[in-house]
Design a protein around this motif. Sequence first.
Motif, PDB file in Angstrom:
ATOM      1  N   SER A 202       0.818  -1.210   0.000  1.00 53.86           N
ATOM      2  CA  SER A 202       0.000   0.000   0.000  1.00 53.86           C
ATOM      3  C   SER A 202       0.852   1.260   0.000  1.00 53.86           C
ATOM      4  N   GLN A 203       2.060   1.203   0.587  1.00 52.54           N
ATOM      5  CA  GLN A 203       2.931   2.373   0.629  1.00 52.54           C
ATOM      6  C   GLN A 203       3.777   2.502  -0.640  1.00 52.54           C
ATOM      7  N   MET A 204       3.488   1.711  -1.651  1.00 56.16           N
ATOM      8  CA  MET A 204       4.182   1.805  -2.937  1.00 56.16           C
ATOM      9  C   MET A 204       3.141   1.812  -4.052  1.00 56.16           C
ATOM     10  N   SER A 205       2.243   2.761  -4.001  1.00 51.90           N
ATOM     11  CA  SER A 205       1.059   2.706  -4.856  1.00 51.90           C
ATOM     12  C   SER A 205       1.152   3.568  -6.102  1.00 51.90           C
ATOM     13  N   VAL A 206       2.136   4.504  -6.195  1.00 49.57           N
ATOM     14  CA  VAL A 206       2.224   5.377  -7.365  1.00 49.57           C
ATOM     15  C   VAL A 206       3.658   5.386  -7.893  1.00 49.57           C
ATOM     16  N   MET A 207       3.794   5.748  -9.178  1.00 49.40           N
ATOM     17  CA  MET A 207       5.108   5.867  -9.798  1.00 49.40           C
ATOM     18  C   MET A 207       5.708   7.228  -9.451  1.00 49.40           C
ATOM     19  N   ARG A 208       7.005   7.257  -9.213  1.00 51.04           N
ATOM     20  CA  ARG A 208       7.657   8.499  -8.809  1.00 51.04           C
ATOM     21  C   ARG A 208       7.813   9.442 -10.000  1.00 51.04           C
ATOM     22  N   SER A 209       7.643  10.737  -9.747  1.00 54.45           N
ATOM     23  CA  SER A 209       7.939  11.748 -10.757  1.00 54.45           C
ATOM     24  C   SER A 209       9.222  12.483 -10.419  1.00 54.45           C
ATOM     25  N   SER A 210       9.861  12.116  -9.305  1.00 56.17           N
ATOM     26  CA  SER A 210      11.131  12.704  -8.887  1.00 56.17           C
ATOM     27  C   SER A 210      11.891  11.666  -8.063  1.00 56.17           C
ATOM     28  N   LEU A 211      13.219  11.780  -8.061  1.00 56.80           N
ATOM     29  CA  LEU A 211      14.035  10.889  -7.241  1.00 56.80           C
ATOM     30  C   LEU A 211      14.141  11.373  -5.798  1.00 56.80           C
ATOM     31  N   ILE A 212      13.724  12.624  -5.533  1.00 59.87           N
ATOM     32  CA  ILE A 212      13.922  13.212  -4.208  1.00 59.87           C
ATOM     33  C   ILE A 212      13.182  12.463  -3.102  1.00 59.87           C
ATOM     34  N   PRO A 213      11.889  12.050  -3.273  1.00 60.55           N
ATOM     35  CA  PRO A 213      11.222  11.329  -2.173  1.00 60.55           C
ATOM     36  C   PRO A 213      11.964  10.063  -1.756  1.00 60.55           C
ATOM     37  N   GLY A 214      12.516   9.326  -2.717  1.00 60.77           N
ATOM     38  CA  GLY A 214      13.251   8.110  -2.372  1.00 60.77           C
ATOM     39  C   GLY A 214      14.484   8.408  -1.554  1.00 60.77           C
TER      40      GLY A 214
ATOM     41  N   GLU B  29       6.215  10.687 -15.737  1.00 61.49           N
ATOM     42  CA  GLU B  29       5.317  11.822 -15.796  1.00 61.49           C
ATOM     43  C   GLU B  29       4.312  11.605 -16.918  1.00 61.49           C
ATOM     44  N   ARG B  30       3.161  12.206 -16.765  1.00 60.08           N
ATOM     45  CA  ARG B  30       2.168  12.143 -17.844  1.00 60.08           C
ATOM     46  C   ARG B  30       2.544  13.137 -18.942  1.00 60.08           C
ATOM     47  N   LYS B  31       2.544  12.649 -20.184  1.00 63.24           N
ATOM     48  CA  LYS B  31       2.875  13.500 -21.317  1.00 63.24           C
ATOM     49  C   LYS B  31       2.267  12.882 -22.566  1.00 63.24           C
ATOM     50  N   ALA B  32       1.501  13.677 -23.310  1.00 63.75           N
ATOM     51  CA  ALA B  32       0.727  13.143 -24.429  1.00 63.75           C
ATOM     52  C   ALA B  32       1.607  12.456 -25.463  1.00 63.75           C
ATOM     53  N   ASP B  33       2.778  13.025 -25.762  1.00 61.94           N
ATOM     54  CA  ASP B  33       3.645  12.454 -26.804  1.00 61.94           C
ATOM     55  C   ASP B  33       4.817  11.691 -26.204  1.00 61.94           C
ATOM     56  N   GLY B  34       4.628  11.149 -24.999  1.00 60.73           N
ATOM     57  CA  GLY B  34       5.701  10.426 -24.333  1.00 60.73           C
ATOM     58  C   GLY B  34       6.115   9.167 -25.067  1.00 60.73           C
ATOM     59  N   GLU B  35       7.357   8.767 -24.870  1.00 61.61           N
ATOM     60  CA  GLU B  35       7.893   7.532 -25.446  1.00 61.61           C
ATOM     61  C   GLU B  35       8.686   6.795 -24.371  1.00 61.61           C
ATOM     62  N   PRO B  36       8.829   5.468 -24.442  1.00 60.14           N
ATOM     63  CA  PRO B  36       8.272   4.586 -25.475  1.00 60.14           C
ATOM     64  C   PRO B  36       6.800   4.238 -25.259  1.00 60.14           C
ATOM     65  N   VAL B  37       6.233   4.634 -24.118  1.00 56.56           N
ATOM     66  CA  VAL B  37       4.820   4.364 -23.847  1.00 56.56           C
ATOM     67  C   VAL B  37       4.037   5.651 -24.071  1.00 56.56           C
ATOM     68  N   THR B  38       3.099   5.617 -24.979  1.00 55.93           N
ATOM     69  CA  THR B  38       2.324   6.809 -25.296  1.00 55.93           C
ATOM     70  C   THR B  38       1.598   7.313 -24.054  1.00 55.93           C
TER      71      THR B  38
ATOM     72  N   PHE C  76       3.137   8.800 -21.498  1.00 54.59           N
ATOM     73  CA  PHE C  76       4.002   8.833 -20.317  1.00 54.59           C
ATOM     74  C   PHE C  76       5.424   9.202 -20.732  1.00 54.59           C
ATOM     75  N   HIS C  77       6.001  10.163 -20.015  1.00 52.78           N
ATOM     76  CA  HIS C  77       7.396  10.572 -20.217  1.00 52.78           C
ATOM     77  C   HIS C  77       8.238   9.918 -19.126  1.00 52.78           C
ATOM     78  N   GLN C  78       9.382   9.342 -19.521  1.00 58.24           N
ATOM     79  CA  GLN C  78      10.198   8.585 -18.573  1.00 58.24           C
ATOM     80  C   GLN C  78      11.649   9.074 -18.605  1.00 58.24           C
ATOM     81  N   PRO C  79      11.908  10.278 -18.111  1.00 55.77           N
ATOM     82  CA  PRO C  79      13.280  10.809 -18.168  1.00 55.77           C
ATOM     83  C   PRO C  79      14.201  10.120 -17.174  1.00 55.77           C
TER      84      PRO C  79
END
Length: 793
Positions: free
Chosen positions: A539-551, A577-586, A588-591
């Motif tokens: 339950s404490q790992m329920s979302v994908m991180r958008s930053s490395l800082i919380p970890g 992060e959510r991004k309309a033209d993200g790759e490789p998964v449409t 989602f942006h995965q920097p």
Amino acid sequence: MQFSENWLRSLVNPPIDSEALGHLLTMAGLEVEEADAVAPPFTAVVVARIVDTEKHPNADKLKVCKVDAGQGELLQIVCGAPNAAAGMLVPCAVVGAVLPGEFTIKAAKLRGVESFGMLCSARELGLSEDHGGLLELPADFVVGQDIRSALALDDIRYTIKLTPNRADCLSLAGIAREVAALTGEALALPAIEPVAATIPARRAIVLDAPQACPRYCGRVISGVDARAPTPEWMKQRLQHSGVRAISALVDITNYVMLELGQPLHAFDNARLSGAIHVRYPRAGETVLLLNEQTVTPAADTLLIADESRALALAGIMGGEDSGITLDTAEVFLESAFFAPAAIAGRARSYGFSSDASHRFERGVDFALARLAIERATALILQVCGGQAGAVEEAVSPQHLPVRAEVRLRPARVRRLLGIDIDDEAIAALLSRIHLVVRREGDELRVTPPSARFDIEIEEDLVEEIARLYGYDNIPAVPPQGALQMLDASESGRSAWDVRHLVAARDYQEVVNYAFVDEAWERDFCANPDAIRLANPIASQMSVMRSSLIPGLAANVVTNRNRQQERVRVFEIGRCFERKADGEPVTGFHQPLRLAALAAGPVHGEQWGVPARNVDFYDVKGDLEALFAPAQLSFETLSHPALHPGRAATVLFQGRRIGILGELHPVWVQRYDLGPAPVVFEVDLEAALSSTLPVYREISRLPAVVRDLALVVGQEVSAARVSEVLQAAAPAIVRSIALFDVYHGKGIEAEKKSLAFRVLMQDTQRTLEDAEVDRAVDALVRNAETTLGARLRG
């Protein structure tokens, strides 16, 4: 999957011991996790009959029993079990027996009465935790027989960890086929003959969702005795395979499921109305399940229903309202094939799992349903009596799975496995696991059996050949290949180079989970629309991180909980992060980013330097050293994770690449982070670029130094002033460095004084005073014009 070794050896009995059998299964891809004895070691415990019981003369709760243990004369044994009664068959540990826990039985006096042995409960023999009374044995056991032999306790319970593609081995028959193929031993599966119908009773079956259930078999069996005892041999096999015996009808369905791999379900036929329908739920429909849980099925959950109501979650669990009881006299027995896609994940969505769903969602043999119902019918008639009606089968052939031929090139097999194996040997190996092989030119055409959902492409067959040939028999040959030397630019560096550079600044690398607590994501990233996991591992790992800082902040908490105050950690990893033209998964942006955190003392405790906690400028220096000799610039920043006024945007070549700052006091206090940690997070791509140092001739002529104190507004940063001075600097200016900041007497309240040291030098000649003065004037004029600065008097 758990199973009894004795049960397996009744189907195929290779001449190897238990340990070798476990190794054989593991090397064939059926990993044996555990191999435990079904009973602990004990000796000299026999089947005994209580002939007579009398009340103990000196104890209210004890009995004096006369016991026949097959030794020619009756034994006198004092017993405190409440269920001890004349005529019972029970385990008896005779004098000299050694029970679990190295407990030796001796002749003794109990309250003045001699006792020559001990009558045992299940717990005293280590068979279960039941100690409410003596373990009652079946009436057909032979008095004097060793209890280990009578109960088949010299058995091993294997627990195997099957990969999802090997659903065909979720049964004793499937495992036995594997063992027979691997060892060449004969396979002795039970002969299953159709049971002739002797009554006209039948119930119609309607497939309303044939794509989800293309085959459904049902049969009415009347006149059954649901209270009949389960045969001891069946009960032993179930218990030794980790399944609790319940009642004869339930035990038989469980037994056939373990034996053949086909889940079955028995309904009380008297509680059904009209035809059986396999359909999807209607609006507002509910089902009370056998686990006493009432569910409202989702629209994609398949149901078994009659004409009036839903009866069960198809392929998952039966319903309480239609389940069998000890008073059931007429059974409707179900055996069906459900498409894996129609069952997968449904049980978990209701918060439980079942043996049936575990099998159906991985794939059950679609040709097995009728065979299994015949097997179960024969066992029910044998154990519970009764008469069987004809098997009703509804089938939608166009929706049944198709086992297409798979092309196999023997030359490719030899090349991939690195072994010299001829075509005939390949065909023989595949035939041992019941694959149909035919030759077509230089290739083989292989048709998998109905049980093998996992064989679809050539590589699947190569894998089968490898494990049947034996991984241990495949030589380990070092790979060889011609490699081309690729150009490596000096202006770039690898992620490992960056790791070494950060580690050289006294940071330690960590690897955190990419999923974090939703609260941390909300607090540190102000992200109300986090990417939520459909099935989080916790339950404490329920979302994908958008930053490395919380970890990294969580790493501080972990260290502080273990009295480690000085923490310097970094991580390279992906953010999401959510991004309309993200790759490789449409969408989602995965920097890839690099982040580092420092907390606690700057140095470990020592006498050489005064103790102080790390601050903004310490981490800023580490970040600048990472990019050196390139220059970074910084601008003030407002960020939810960082302290207002102690945070900055990091700019590289005029482009925003990350953030730097001290963590916000609110989060420092809320998460007990101690002295405020300082962090930076930058794009990894920017950190991978590198500026090469440029050689400049070292001048042998003297340098000229001038100090400029410029008064500017409080809002003007030193970096901005330095940038303006550099823009106006002529070629003779070698460096401009800030060395003092002054507020106070002689300076307006809204102003500040910034003092810069300007070093000027030429490699060919000594500078003249007039030339130096012109250069200084140019610097001052540009600062006055651009920033409104004035030279401090």
